[in-house]
Design a protein around this motif. Structure first.
Motif: not given
Length: 549
Positions: A322-340
């Motif tokens: 429920x952090x990310x809205x249900x309308x989201x279609x495009x999601x881009x993470x940067x270099x450091x992201x390494x979460x499950x």
């Protein structure tokens, strides 16, 4: 003296750039059969554009001329009547010293570009029908009220301009205004035109906005890199739809500060302050956070209108349901992201997901939503890919390492990009039968068995050392090169792959390209970086470089 495009070689080039590449060869061959009317039409097109130097004798230029580039190397005046009444676009490069005089520019002029120009613009110099003015990067003179014509809609003030703006400087027709990097003057009340739609402030701008100074018509605002002033509620017009805040901005944003019509919000670099609920407006569709942002999103912080979220290099926060809205279609993470990424943490509306170079988490069944059509996995990802990890809806996949089993890739895949396939073996059935585009990076000791690349393939992108089989049905090959193309490379490729008719050589460093179309076994049509094409005998390419530098 002047140069025009009336010679035969340039005539051919004009024909080439007027059609798409695969029709260029035919256009060239048909030139000799043009009728008299067609020849006259081509001559008229050539006369519509010229490049010359001053002085210009009145009546010398053709009356149909529409586009003109002038290079002034000596202090000659541009005399009234020397430019034809048909002229609509003019570029003047002031290498010498001269002043534009009233009446020297024709009334037909709608677009004017001044380069190496730093002279006071006198009243009556600019035509009353002028729509677009670019003053160049050297201009830094006051703009007096009434100098700019009322018809002006687009104004670009270059990198040196830093003059105070007074009421009446800009006409009411101005809708787009650009200030260069040096501009750092306060914009007082009534200095900006009432119908302005787009305002760009340069790198040095750090002045506070005066309440009411930004017009209510403004839809696009780009603040300077140095801008770091508090934004209070009501300061920004409610009409703004696009807002880009500079690298230095690190002010806390309160609720009701951002315009209610805002659809795109950009934080370029250093912003690293958490957002409270209701700070981001319910109209927001695109949010881009810079490289230093690394704050968690509370539930309800991101509005349900958001469909594109770009997170910068340092973001590495846990993703919760429920952090990310249900309308989201495009999601881009940067270099450091390494979460499950757990099932339910990504919205079911998501179609594009880009994971950064350090992401290396195993993807559990159902972690990727069934709506996903495009997926990028970074350099560190070396988890096994299995059929239950990747949704059957996926159409585009980008990997750094290729470790797929025969049944790993979904049949729906039409585009596959892999950086490292060294020491791999591609066998028939490993790649989806519907695949249309394939890009391979490090091929090294790659082995491609006959029939491994599907007949559906329309575009193959490979490095210059690729020597493996391709389908007989393939017509377009894209060859990645480091610097110059050896002259014999095209010949060797055309011999190895006789059914491929179109080669596109891409210089990796800056993405410049050269297109080569094989007309027949001995003839090739070349086009370098979008410039006019030319025909050469393929045997002439064995000793000379194809690439122009």
């Amino acid at each position: 003296m002047f140069t025009c495009i009336g010679e035969s070689l340039d005539l051919h080039c004009l024909a080439f750039v007027s059609s798409r590449l695969y029709n260029v060869g035919k256009s060239f061959l048909d030139i000799g059969n043009k009728t008299t009317d067609e020849q006259q039409q081509q001559q008229q097109q050539q006369q519509s554009r010229k490049t010359l130097e001053l002085p210009i004798i009145p009546g010398y230029l053709p009356s149909t001329l529409q586009v003109l580039n002038i290079t002034q190397r000596s202090p000659h005046q541009l005399e009234p009547g020397s430019l034809p009444a048909s002229l609509s676009t003019l570029t003047i490069n002031y290498i010498g010293v001269s002043i534009l005089q009233p009446g020297s520019l024709p009334a037909s002029l709608t677009k004017l570009k001044l380069e190496n120009f730093n002279q006071v613009i006198l009243h009556g110099v600019l035509p009353q029908g002028l729509i677009s003015l670019w003053t160049g990067n050297d201009f830094d003179k006051p703009l007096h009220a009434g100098v700019l014509p009322a018809s002006l809609q687009y104004l670009h003030l270059g990198e040196s301009f830093n003059q105070q703006i007074v009421p009446g400087t800009f006409g009411q027709s101005l809708i787009k205004l650009y200030f260069g990097d040096s501009f750092n003057q306060i914009l007082h009340l009534r200095t900006l035109p009432p119908y302005l739609q787009s305002l760009t402030l340069g790198e040095d701008y750090e002045q506070p906005f005066i309440p009411g100074a930004l017009p209510s018509s403004l839809t696009r605002l780009i603040a300077g890199q140095s801008y770091n002033q508090e934004l209070s509620p009501g300061l920004l017009p409610s009409s703004i739809q696009y807002l880009s805040l500079g690298d230095c901005f690190d002010q806390i944003i309160q609720a009701d500060t951002l315009p209610s019509s805002l659809t795109e919000l950009i934080f370029p670099s250093f912003y690293n302050i958490p957002f409270d609920v209701a700070v981001l407006p319910s109209s927001l569709q695109t949010l881009e956070l810079g490289d230093h942002f690394n704050q968690p999103f509370g539930v309800g912080v991101l509005p349900q209108s958001l469909y594109k979220l770009i997170l910068g290099m340092k973001f590495d926060q846990e993703l919760l349901s429920d952090q990310l809205p249900s309308s989201l279609t495009y999601l881009s993470f940067g270099r450091n992201f390494n979460q499950p990424i757990t099932p339910g943490s990504l919205p079911t509306s998501l179609t594009t997901l880009k994971l950064g170079s350090r992401f290396n988490q195993q993807l559990a069944p159902g972690a990727l939503p069934p709506s996903l059509t495009s997926l990028k996995l970074g350099r560190a990802f070396d988890q096994p890919l299995t059929s239950w990890m990747i949704p059957s809806s996926l159409a585009h996949l980008k990997l750094y390492l290729f470790k797929a089993n025969v049944d790993s890739l979904p049949k729906s895949l039409i585009s596959l990009r892999v950086y490292d396939v060294d020491k791999q073996t591609l066998t028939p059935g490993m790649l989806p039968s519907q695949l249309k585009e394939l890009e391979l990076g490090l091929v090294g000791k790659l082995q491609v068995c006959s029939g491994a690349l599907p007949d559906s393939l329309e575009k193959l992108i490979v490095p210059s050392n690729y020597q493996q089989p391709v389908p007989d049905s393939l017509r377009h090959m894209y060859i990645k090169v480091d610097q110059k193309i050896p002259g014999n490379m095209l010949q060797s490729f055309s011999v190895r792959y006789p059914y491929v008719t179109n080669y596109h050589f891409i210089r990796v460093s800056n993405r410049e390209y050269q297109c080569a179309r094989i007309i027949d076994p001995k003839t090739v049509l070349l086009q370098v970086d979008g410039k006019p094409a030319y025909i050469k005998n393929i045997n002439d390419l064995t000793c000379t470089p194809c690439w122009s530098t």
